[in-house]
Design an enzyme around this catalytic site. Structure first.
Site, short mmCIF file in Angstrom:
data_model
loop_
_atom_site.label_atom_id
_atom_site.label_comp_id
_atom_site.label_asym_id
_atom_site.label_seq_id
_atom_site.Cartn_x
_atom_site.Cartn_y
_atom_site.Cartn_z
N GLU A 214 0.86 -1.19 0.00
CA GLU A 214 0.00 0.00 0.00
C GLU A 214 0.89 1.24 0.00
O GLU A 214 1.69 1.44 0.92
CB GLU A 214 -0.92 0.01 1.22
CG GLU A 214 -1.73 1.27 1.40
CD GLU A 214 -2.56 1.64 0.17
OE1 GLU A 214 -2.37 2.76 -0.35
OE2 GLU A 214 -3.37 0.80 -0.27
N LYS B 296 -16.38 11.24 5.05
CA LYS B 296 -17.49 12.01 4.46
C LYS B 296 -18.75 11.86 5.29
O LYS B 296 -19.46 12.84 5.55
CB LYS B 296 -17.75 11.54 3.03
CG LYS B 296 -18.94 12.21 2.36
CD LYS B 296 -19.44 11.38 1.20
CE LYS B 296 -19.98 10.04 1.69
NZ LYS B 296 -20.34 9.14 0.57
N HIS C 190 -45.78 1.99 14.95
CA HIS C 190 -46.26 3.38 15.00
C HIS C 190 -45.85 4.03 16.32
O HIS C 190 -45.84 3.38 17.36
CB HIS C 190 -47.79 3.37 14.89
CG HIS C 190 -48.41 4.72 14.89
ND1 HIS C 190 -48.35 5.57 13.80
CD2 HIS C 190 -49.08 5.40 15.86
CE1 HIS C 190 -48.98 6.69 14.09
NE2 HIS C 190 -49.43 6.61 15.34
#
Length: 447
Positions: free
Chosen positions: A35, A51, A436
């Site tokens: 990497e 983000k 609900h």
């Protein structure tokens, strides 16, 4: 003696590469990963994770305003960009450390340098060292596309947003996909004047038309300026650091920042893939259903391929690759029912076919909708309506698409996507008792 230095050499330690490395090593393979930036890749370092933290931070602008109608004496609050920025980057570092520890725990050797392919079973590191591997996995992801025109070097990409020293007051965003709309919402909530330009007259192409139209309507109401059929001529940087932007199809503008959100390009440039016999499709690695390229010893997963550019897909592909090759568990990824979300303000999410796609592919369909004002928005005196949409086969009632925009839409859709994957029908939803009072109850009340 071993024929190769490693059983598997992975180039790229993003979401797909880390998963493939870890699982392959757990199956007993000798694995190394290279990497050149930071372990974690785009999603962790400069994409969806930081983000989403900015999205959370931006949403407090509305929450603080709404709180007054719920009885809270909220004073006028200022926003501290350096503080949020530092906290986000610290959170990213913690995740990077976690990813690194996971690889090390599974005895995956990490090379913190660039690697290129120098043969079907050979990799050359930036240090000059050459290593061999029975198989090579390309998991280098993608990078933001930067349009080419005079002054384009003065713009930034989504990679750079997290490192801005100061918060710009005037932002021009180029593009109309999910990255453009997400950052438009973020900057707008932080108090910036946001203009979004696009070469066509459509935002979020590929999403359901009713849902994207609702986002456009709400975004414009929030003060985001959309300029369609507009493209760049040039950008000139002034002595004071501001930018003059000349446009084709719209008046010139003066802004503090230009953000390019014009798509992403697979990271294959300079990797040496062509010389190894790897076939590319517009820069993306062409692979078969088992992630294998045209070179039998080289595989690829994630955004570097010519498939779906989503982090969860890359992770599934990395898992499937490792299980198939090293775990004696042949696995292929099913791309037919992938949920996706846009973390805009408000967010939108969808899975399955849009209404337009369903009409073209199935002919006769039934569409059910719920267009409502969430209870919280009513008391907050916020005139934003949510829209849920269900698309079904006419003869069987099987749900083939579900799309929504409204508070917490991505959180709700993840569970609903399971129902779509299970090929449930509208009748199964109708028979389910509503929970609900919630927004999600609208899923079982649509008519």
């Amino acid at each position: 003696m071993m024929a190769f230095d490693y059983d598997l050499f992975v180039i790229g330690a993003g979401s797909g590469g880390v998963r493939a490395s870890r699982v392959a090593a757990a199956h007993g393979a000798r694995v190394a990963v290279a990497e050149e930036h930071k372990v974690g890749g785009t999603c962790v370092v400069r994409g969806c994770v930081p983000k989403k933290l900015l999205v959370y931070g931006a949403h407090f602008a509305e929450d603080l305003s709404d709180a007054r109608n719920f009885g809270w004496d909220v004073p006028t609050c200022g926003f501290n960009w350096p503080r949020l920025q530092a906290n986000v980057l610290a959170a990213v570092d913690r995740i990077i450390d976690s990813y690194t520890s996971t690889l090390e725990h599974h005895q995956v050797e990490i090379f913190r340098e660039r690697a290129t392919v120098s043969g079907p079973q050979e990799v050359t590191l930036a240090s000059g060292r050459t290593v061999t591997a029975e198989r090579i996995l390309i998991a280098t992801g993608a990078r933001p596309h930067i349009p080419d025109f005079p002054g384009c070097e003065h713009g930034i990409t989504s990679n750079d947003v997290f490192h801005l020293e100061t918060l710009p007051k005037r932002v021009l965003i180029a593009g109309a996909g999910y990255i453009a709309n997400e950052f438009a919402g973020i900057f707008n909530e932080f108090g910036a004047q946001v203009t979004l330009i696009n070469r066509s007259d459509v935002i979020l192409r590929g999403y359901d038309e009713s849902i994207r139209d609702r986002l456009l309507q709400i975004s414009m109401t929030k003060g985001i300026d959309f300029r369609f059929n507009t493209s760049f001529k040039s950008i000139e940087k002034r002595d004071d650091g501001t930018l003059r932007v000349d446009l084709d199809g719209s008046d010139a503008m003066e802004v503090d920042t230009v953000l390019f959100a014009t798509g992403r390009v697979p990271n294959t440039r300079g990797l040496g893939l062509e010389a190894a016999g790897v076939e590319l499709d517009k820069g993306a690695v062409k692979v078969d259903a088992d992630n294998q390229s045209s070179c039998p010893s080289i595989y690829a997963v994630g955004d570097v391929t010519n498939r779906v550019q989503l982090t969860p897909v890359a992770i599934r592909e990395g898992q499937a690759f490792a299980d198939t090759i090293y775990g004696n568990k042949p696995t292929r990824v099913d791309y037919s029912c992938i949920p996706s979300a846009v973390f805009s303000h408000p967010p939108m999410a969808g899975v399955g076919m849009t209404e337009g796609e369903a009409r073209n592919r199935l002919g006769s369909i039934k569409v059910y909708q719920s267009d409502f004002r969430p209870m919280k928005n009513v008391l907050a005196d916020r005139n934003e309506r949510a829209l849920y949409k269900m698309i079904c086969e006419s003869d069987t009632g099987r749900i083939v698409g579900l799309h929504m925009i409204g508070p917490d839409a991505p959180e709700i859709l993840q569970v609903a996507a399971i129902a779509i994957k299970a090929r449930l029908t509208k009748d199964a939803f109708d028979q389910t008792v509503a929970l609900h009072p919630t927004m999600s109850e609208e899923l079982v009340l649509m008519r």
